[in-house]
Design an enzyme around this catalytic site. Sequence first.
Site, mmCIF file in Angstrom:
data_model
loop_
_atom_site.group_PDB
_atom_site.id
_atom_site.type_symbol
_atom_site.label_atom_id
_atom_site.label_comp_id
_atom_site.label_asym_id
_atom_site.label_seq_id
_atom_site.Cartn_x
_atom_site.Cartn_y
_atom_site.Cartn_z
ATOM 1 N N CYS D 155 -19.539 22.871 -4.065
ATOM 2 C CA CYS D 155 -20.725 23.781 -4.059
ATOM 3 C C CYS D 155 -20.440 24.954 -4.603
ATOM 4 O O CYS D 155 -21.341 25.571 -5.978
ATOM 5 C CB CYS D 155 -21.262 24.199 -2.731
ATOM 6 S SG CYS D 155 -19.867 24.893 -1.565
ATOM 7 N N TYR D 156 -19.738 25.763 -4.747
ATOM 8 C CA TYR D 156 -19.009 26.709 -5.576
ATOM 9 C C TYR D 156 -19.012 26.379 -7.003
ATOM 10 O O TYR D 156 -19.291 27.075 -7.816
ATOM 11 C CB TYR D 156 -17.653 27.176 -5.217
ATOM 12 C CG TYR D 156 -17.681 28.137 -4.085
ATOM 13 C CD1 TYR D 156 -18.597 29.439 -3.695
ATOM 14 C CD2 TYR D 156 -16.921 28.277 -2.998
ATOM 15 C CE1 TYR D 156 -18.524 30.270 -2.832
ATOM 16 C CE2 TYR D 156 -16.870 29.114 -1.784
ATOM 17 C CZ TYR D 156 -17.711 29.794 -1.616
ATOM 18 O OH TYR D 156 -17.778 30.909 -0.584
#
Lengths: 353, 353, 353, 353
Positions: D155-156
Site C-alpha cells: 500500500c505505501y
Amino acid sequence: MGILGASGYAGAELVRLAHAHPRLDIRWLGAREHAGKPLAEVLPGTVGVAGLGERTLTGFDPEVPDQVAALAGQLDVVFSALPHGKSAAVVAPLFRAGVRVVDLSADFRLRSLSTYERWYGKHPAPDLIADAVYGQPEINREQLSDARLIAAPGCYPTSAALPLYPLISAGMVDVSTPIVIDAKSGVSGAGRKARPNTHLPETAEGMRPYAVAGAHRHTPEIEQTLSLPDAPVSVLFTPQLAPMTRGILTCAYVRLTEATDNAAERARTAARRSYVGGLVSVLDAGRLPDTLWVRGSARAHVAYAFDPRTGWLVSMCAIDNLTRGAAAQAIQALNVALGWSDALGLPELAQFP
Amino acid sequence: MGILGASGYAGAELVRLAHAHPRLDIRWLGAREHAGKPLAEVLPGTVGVAGLGERTLTGFDPEVPDQVAALAGQLDVVFSALPHGKSAAVVAPLFRAGVRVVDLSADFRLRSLSTYERWYGKHPAPDLIADAVYGQPEINREQLSDARLIAAPGCYPTSAALPLYPLISAGMVDVSTPIVIDAKSGVSGAGRKARPNTHLPETAEGMRPYAVAGAHRHTPEIEQTLSLPDAPVSVLFTPQLAPMTRGILTCAYVRLTEATDNAAERARTAARRSYVGGLVSVLDAGRLPDTLWVRGSARAHVAYAFDPRTGWLVSMCAIDNLTRGAAAQAIQALNVALGWSDALGLPELAQFP
Amino acid sequence: MGILGASGYAGAELVRLAHAHPRLDIRWLGAREHAGKPLAEVLPGTVGVAGLGERTLTGFDPEVPDQVAALAGQLDVVFSALPHGKSAAVVAPLFRAGVRVVDLSADFRLRSLSTYERWYGKHPAPDLIADAVYGQPEINREQLSDARLIAAPGCYPTSAALPLYPLISAGMVDVSTPIVIDAKSGVSGAGRKARPNTHLPETAEGMRPYAVAGAHRHTPEIEQTLSLPDAPVSVLFTPQLAPMTRGILTCAYVRLTEATDNAAERARTAARRSYVGGLVSVLDAGRLPDTLWVRGSARAHVAYAFDPRTGWLVSMCAIDNLTRGAAAQAIQALNVALGWSDALGLPELAQFP
Amino acid sequence: MGILGASGYAGAELVRLAHAHPRLDIRWLGAREHAGKPLAEVLPGTVGVAGLGERTLTGFDPEVPDQVAALAGQLDVVFSALPHGKSAAVVAPLFRAGVRVVDLSADFRLRSLSTYERWYGKHPAPDLIADAVYGQPEINREQLSDARLIAAPGCYPTSAALPLYPLISAGMVDVSTPIVIDAKSGVSGAGRKARPNTHLPETAEGMRPYAVAGAHRHTPEIEQTLSLPDAPVSVLFTPQLAPMTRGILTCAYVRLTEATDNAAERARTAARRSYVGGLVSVLDAGRLPDTLWVRGSARAHVAYAFDPRTGWLVSMCAIDNLTRGAAAQAIQALNVALGWSDALGLPELAQFP
C-alpha cells in the site's frame, strides 16, 4: 495516598486527578504485571513530569503481613483500580490494617453477597461487604461521612441513577412499569486491553449493542440504587458501544404516576433540590446533554423532557465514564468522607473541544 | 434516468449506485445552486471517471413547459434528492408528463395532508398525495408493482419499521403501551451543509439527543407505517447524533401481548417470513447488529432479544442511513416497481472495515 | 485578569486553564458577537460551575476612552484570543493604559511589518510591534522577563521550532538545504466556525493537505524563529488536516552538517540542554511521539531519529494545538514574565485516553 | 477463482470486489485458523447474502498433492491475502499445478532474494521469484500481459510510486538528493488483529510515526520501483498512523533537476501521459487530494505543487489502502493480465461520505 492499578484507564485518570489535588500526594503506585517499570513506560504522558514519570510501579503481596504493615504505615488512603474479583483481596488487608480504602471495582458495590456471586463469582472478602459505603456522593452523602471503605459506583449505574433517583424519591415514577434504560458508552469503558471489539477499524463508524436484555452486570447495581425499601424497581437495560473514547449518554424512559404537562419542570425541581452542593448540573428546559460538554469533567449533566403524546418522561444524563463515572467520583466520595467540599481538586470544566 | 440534487449526500449515493446498476443509465444530473458546474467539482471522487466527472449539472425550471416536455422526452424515470418542501414542486410536472418518479424527500410519504402540513409546511402538490406509494419494498411489495410515484421512506422510519412491522402484524405487541424507540444516527443524516452541530471538533467524541419527546418529524411517519387499521400505535421516539459518518442503530422496546421465553424466536420467525425475497437479514440468536456490518450496503440487519426480568422485547436494527435508509432503498423500490429483483445492481455487502 | 474572545477554542481553553490557575482570577470575559450572553450559553460545560457559568460576556469598545480606562483600572493582565487583524486594535489601547497583554493572535508575532502585511493585511497597531516579545518560553526566556506585550506563538510554528531550534543553534543543521516540514493538525486548529472542510462527514476518515508549497502564513513565523542572524533558514512547509479534534504531529527532515551515527543522540543532548526548566519532554531513543500523550497538556514531546541510509535526521514533535500550541503556552509565557515557574497552574499530564 | 485468507481485511475487500465483478466467480474460500466456519461468522456483513454468507471457509494443506491437484482442477486463478512469509509456501504448489496466482503478500515483490530475506526472513519459494511480475498496472502494463504469478504491490509503495514514477522517468527529479516521503495511513493497514496500538481509545485522537528512519520494510520496495537502471533512488520514508480506518495520504518532496515555475504543470503532463488507460486521476492545479475522495475506490488521486521559495516539488497521492492499495489493485492487475480493461468490475467511485 496510594493508587493500585495505575496502568489501567481508571488508574491513569486517578493519577491525573490526584496529581492536581491540593490535599492528595501520590506516595505509592502499586501494580501487578507492570511492577518494576517506571510510570512513564505505561503512561508516556508522564515523561519529564517531575516527581511522576520516573516513579516506579511497585508490586505488593497482600498475603505478606510485613508488606501490609509497611504500606499501612505509609499510607492514609489507597484507591484501588484493580479488576473486579481481584481488588477486594488486595485492599482487605490494608483496610484491616487501618488504611482508608476507595475501591473502584465492583467488589463492594452490591449489598447482597448472593447477587454479587451470581454476576462476579466468588467474593474475596465477603465479611467486609457490610463495612462498605456505596460512594455516590449526591445520594449517599450522610453515610459517606468519615467512611473508611468506599465502593465507588460503576459508570453506567452513575449515569442511570443520577437523573432517576430524585424522581423516584419524589414518587413521580410509576415503578410498576419497567424503566427502559438505553445507554451508549465510549470505548474506554471496555478497559485498556485491546480486543477485537475495540480495534479501531471495527469500532470507528460502528454503533452496537451488547449484553442486552438483562445480561449486563450493572443491572443489579442500578436496581439497588433506585429501589426504595417498599418499591423495588425493575429496569430493562441496554448498553451500547459508541465510536468514541470517553463519555456515556443514557436515556431513561419512565411512565409517570401523574402525566402532567409540567412533569419535566417538576423533575428539574426535584433534581436540583437533591443535588445542592454536589457536582450535578441540571440543564434548563430546552437544553439537552452532550457527552462532549463533560469530557474530562467531574460533573454530570442531567436533563428531562416530557412527551405529551405518550405521557412518559425522558430522562437524560451525560457523564465522562472515566472521570465522573470512575476516578473523579471516587475522589469526590473521599472529599465528602473527609468533610472537604465535593469539588476540591477536581476539574469541573470539560476539556472542550 | 435522471437524478435531481446530485450534490447532496443522498444524491451522491444515488450517483454511486446508479453508476453500477446494470439497467440504469445516468442521462441527466439536475441541480439548483450548482447548475453549470461539472460533477467533479461537487463530487471530486468522480474526477477522471469516464462519463461522469466531466458531466455538467443542469438547472431545470419546472414552471417552463418546454423544459418539462424536453426532459420528459428524454427520461423514463427521475430520482429526486431535493429537500422536503422543494421536491414535490419540481417532480410534479415531470410526473404529470409521464416520467416515473422516485422521491427521496418527505413530500409524498405521509398520507394525511394535515399531518404533512403540521410538520413540513404547505404542500407543493397535494393532489398527487393519493398517487404516491410508500416505497418500503418489504412491506409494500404489492402496492409498488408498476408504481409511478414512489415516496422513498425516511432513514429513521426504515430502521424503526423493519424490526417492528412483522411483530405488530403478528399481534405480538401490546400496542396499548407506548413503543420506546431510541435511535442513534451518523452525522451524514444531517445533510451536507456544515453546521455548528456537525463541526468535527464538536461532534467527534460527542453523543447527544435532539428533537426529543415527539419533536422529530419522523414520528408520524413511523406511526403511519406501524399502525394497523384498528390498532393505532403510539411511539416515544428519541433521535440521537452519534460521532460517526454513516449508520443508524435503532433499539425499540415493546411490551408483548404474551411474554413467553421464546418471544425472540417467535419474532425472528415472523420477520423471516415477512421478508422473503427482500434485503433484510434477520440475525440468529446471540448475534447483535452493528452499523459497521451494513456500511454502504443495501441490507438491513435485524435482531431480537427477550428480557425475562421485565417481559419486554428488545428489537434492534442497523442500517446505513444513506444506502438502505435512502438511495439504495429508493432503487430497490424502483426495482420492485419494474418487476426486477430487489437486489439488482445494489451492493449487498458492506464496505468492511 | 481578563479574557477576550472566550467563545472561541483558544479562549475556551484559556478559561479552563485560568480557572485552575492558583494566581489567576478571571475577572472579565470580553466578547464581540456574543456580548450579553452568559458564558454557559457559549460554553455549556460551565453550566452549574459556580462563579463561571452564570458570568456574562461583556462587550468592549476600544475606541471609547472611558471603557478603556475602566477596564485598565480593573485588570492587570488581559489575554486576547481574538482573530488576527482584529486583536491588535482591541488590545493596543489597553496596553497603552498599562495593562499587561498576552496576545494569542498573529498580530505581534512577526518582527517585520512588511512581512505581516503581505500575509495578514494592514496592521492595526504597527507602532507596538517593537514592544512585543515573541512568547516561546523555552527559546525567549530572557526577553520574556517582565515582558508587558507578549505575542503567543502559533501552533504550527511551536511544533516546528521546538525540535529544530536546539539543533540549528548547535550548528548541526546544513541550512543551505531546505528544511522539509510536514505537519498534521487536528481540526480544532481551523477554529470554531463550521465550514465545509470541518463538517464531520467530510473530515472523519479524511486526511488532506492544504495551503501547500509556501501558501500557509505560518511559514514566515517558522523561518523567523529558526533563522540565526547570519544563517537564514528556508522551510518547505506542508500543513495537513488529520481527522481528530486536537493535536499536531510535525515531522521535520534536515540534512546534517555532519552525518554521524550518533546524530540523534547529539540532538537529544542539545535539546535537553536548551530546555532545562521548560515544558518540553525529550523522548529517549526508541520512543516516538504521539499526539494522544500530550492531549490537553502544556507539554511538548520531542524525538529524533537518524536515517543512516540518507544521512538525514528526522525531528518529530507532538503538541496539543490548543494547549501547548495556544492557551497553555500563553499562560506559560506570562508565568515566565512574572517570574513564576513555567508550569504554575498548568496541566502537565495529558487527559489520557 | 479462489481467495486465500478471506477473514483478513485485504481478503474481505477481495470478497466484496470479486462478488461484484462480472467475470469472477468466487468458487473457493481458503482459510487457516477459521477453516470450517461459515463466511458469515468472520464477515457478518455477508449474513443473508445468497451464495456467500453460508459458504464455508476451507482449510488447505499445500503439502498434500491430492489437495493441490483437486484445487488446481477447480480454479483458474487464486488470490492470496495470506501474511508475508506464509503466502508463498501455500501458492507455490498451486502455481506449479497451473493455477494463475495473484499474491497480495510481500513474498514475490522484491526481485532481490537477499533484500527479501533481510526484511522478511527465509523465503518459502525462492525459485519462483524470477517468475513473478510486480503488479503495478500503470507502471508494468506490458510485463503483466498474461502474467501467471503476480505480486500485488504494497500500500505505501503504491502511494509513493504513482506520483513519483512519471517524474523520475522524465528526468525531472534530482535523484542525488534523498527523496523525503512522509506517509499517513489509516489503521486498517495494521491488519485485523487487535493490538495496543490499534485499540480505539489509544488510536482515535492520536497521530504518530512508527518504523521511522529506514526501519519500515516498504522502503526497499519503494526504491526498487523508483530506481532506474542507471539511477538508483534513495528515500527517507516515514510511515505514520492516522486516526481513521482507511486511506493513505503520501507527500513526497523532491529536488528538481530544473526548478522552473511551471514544474507542477510539467509533472501533471508527465503523469497524465504515463497513466492513460489506468486508474490514476491527476488533479488539476489548485486541487489537492483527500483520502475521503477515494475511500473504497480503485482509483488513486495524484497532485503536484511547486514551491518557488525552495525550488522543490511537492508530490501528493491519496489512495484507499485496502482498495487501490491492495484488493482492487490486485484485481486490476489480473484484468490487465487477461486483456480486460483496467476498471472491469472495480468501483471507480468512492463511497462518499
